[in-house]
Design an enzyme around this catalytic site. Structure first.
Site, short mmCIF file in Angstrom:
data_model
loop_
_atom_site.label_atom_id
_atom_site.label_comp_id
_atom_site.label_asym_id
_atom_site.label_seq_id
_atom_site.Cartn_x
_atom_site.Cartn_y
_atom_site.Cartn_z
NE ARG A 38 7.34 -70.70 40.60
CZ ARG A 38 6.66 -71.19 39.58
NH1 ARG A 38 5.49 -70.67 39.25
NH2 ARG A 38 7.13 -72.18 38.88
CD GLU A 96 5.68 -64.32 35.95
OE1 GLU A 96 5.68 -65.19 35.05
OE2 GLU A 96 6.42 -64.39 36.94
CG HIS A 105 8.87 -66.79 34.57
ND1 HIS A 105 7.76 -66.99 35.34
CD2 HIS A 105 9.75 -67.77 34.94
CE1 HIS A 105 7.93 -68.04 36.14
NE2 HIS A 105 9.14 -68.52 35.92
#
Length: 314
Positions: free
Chosen positions: A231, A260, A279
Site C-alpha cells: 500500500r 492512483e 498497481h
C-alpha cells in the site's frame, strides 16, 4: 434463481473460471467487463466486487434497493460504507482468496528492474546505444521484509531461492515465527540499517500509515533499495522522493502510491532511480482464479443460509 452481477472484470478474466461455472449452477450470473451505472444494476440480488474498483457509498446503496449481499474480493474494504450497508440490510461477505502470489513475485521483478537498470538499458538499446553498466545482484544480499504475513512469508521463500539472507519485522512477530519462515527477526530500525533491499508487506492501518518516514528512510544504506507492492501510504511519499532525489537510498521499485493513478506532474516520474508500475501486483491469472473460486464458495454458502466470512470489525 437469484441474479448475480460480477462487477469490474476489466481484464475479461472471470468468464472462463471454474468459480463462475459453479455460481451458474445456483444463480443467474452476469459478468460486467466495463464500468456500469446504478441503473444497469437494478434488479440484481447479489454483487461480486472486484477488489476496490467500485466504491460503495450510501448513495449507491440507496440506488440499489434489491441488493441483499455483496461478495467483496480481497482483504481490504476502505471503499465500502459499512454503516450504509447495515442500514440497507446488505450483507457484506469477504472473499479474500488467501494471499497474492502476484504481489510476492512482483517484488523480485521490481527489485531486479531497478537494481539491474533494466528499463533504462532497454530504452538505451532501442535508441541505438549499447551501455554496459555494472549492477548489483540479489544473491548474497540481505532482504528485509516489513510485515511477515502470508505474502511476506511467500517472499521469504522466493528470496532464499535467490540465495539471500532474510530479515523480518512485524509488530507481533516472534523469533520463532520468523525462523519458521526462514528469516531472522529484527526490530524495524535495525532491519532498515542492515538490509540491501527492503520490501513492504504490512497492512495499511492508522498505526502503519507513514511507517517508513523520513527518519526511517535515513536509516537505510545509501546502496539500499526500497520495494513496495503493498500500500502506498505505508511510506511517506514526499520523504521518499527526497531520499531518491538526494540519493540517500539507491533506488526504489513501486507498484502502489498515495493516489492512483499518478498525476502527470508527479515528482516520482522525473527520477531515474525508480521503477514504477500501475498497481499490477494483484491482477494475475492465478489471482483471478483464486478470487472466483472463493467468491463462489462464499456465494453458495450465503444462498444456503450458512455463515459467511465478514471483514474484521464489521
Amino acid at each position: 434463481m437469484p441474479r448475480v452481477a460480477i462487477l469490474d472484470d476489466l481484464h475479461h478474466a472471470w468468464e472462463q473460471t471454474d468459480g463462475v461455472r459453479r455460481m451458474r449452477e445456483r444463480a443467474e450470473v452476469t459478468v460486467f467487463t466495463r464500468k456500469v451505472t446504478p441503473a444497469e444494476l437494478q434488479g440484481f440480488d447479489i454483487l461480486v466486487a472486484n477488489r476496490e474498483r467500485t466504491t460503495f457509498t450510501r448513495e449507491l446503496f440507496q440506488q440499489l434497493p434489491a441488493v441483499k449481499a455483496i461478495v467483496q474480493t480481497g482483504n481490504h474494504a476502505n471503499h465500502l460504507d459499512f454503516a450504509a450497508a447495515a442500514e440497507a440490510n446488505v450483507v457484506v461477505a469477504q472473499a479474500s482468496a488467501g494471499y497474492s502470489i502476484g504481489a510476492a513475485e512482483l517484488v523480485f521483478g521490481l527489485a531486479q528492474a531497478v537494481m539491474r537498470q533494466i528499463p533504462a538499458n532497454d530504452a538505451a538499446v532501442r535508441r541505438g546505444e549499447w551501455p554496459v553498466p555494472s549492477t548489483p545482484v540479489l544473491h548474497g544480499k540481505t532482504l528485509g521484509i516489513v510485515g511477515l504475513g502470508r505474502v511476506g512469508q511467500h517472499v521469504a521463500g522466493i528470496a532464499r531461492g535467490f540465495g539471500m539472507r532474510v530479515l523480518a519485522w512485524s509488530r507481533s512477530l516472534t523469533p520463532d515465527g520468523a525462523a519458521a519462515a526462514g528469516a531472522e527477526r529484527r526490530e524495524l530500525d535495525d532491519l532498515l540499517r542492515e538490509s540491501d533491499v527492503v520490501t513492504l508487506h504490512a497492512s495499511l492501518s492508522p498505526t502503519s500509515r507513514g511507517l517508513i518516514d523520513a527518519r526511517r528512510l535515513g536509516l537505510m544504506k545509501p546502496t539500499a533499495f526500497l520495494v513496495n507492492t503493498a500500500r502506498g501510504p505505508l511510506v511517506d511519499e514526499a520523504a521518499l522522493v527526497t531520499a531518491l532525489r538526494e540519493r540517500t537510498i539507491a533506488g526504489a521499485g513501486l507498484d502502489v502510491f498515495d493516489a492512483e493513478p499518478l498525476s502527470k506532474d508527479h515528482p516520482l516520474l522525473a527520477l531515474p532511480n525508480v521503477v514504477l508500475t500501475p498497481h499490477i501486483g494483484w491482477p494475475t491469472d492465478d489471482g483471478y482464479q483464486r478470487f472466483a473460486a472463493v467468491a463462489a464458495d462464499v456465494l453458495i454458502d450465503y444462498l444456503d443460509g450458512k455463515d459467511v466470512p465478514h471483514f474484521e470489525g464489521h
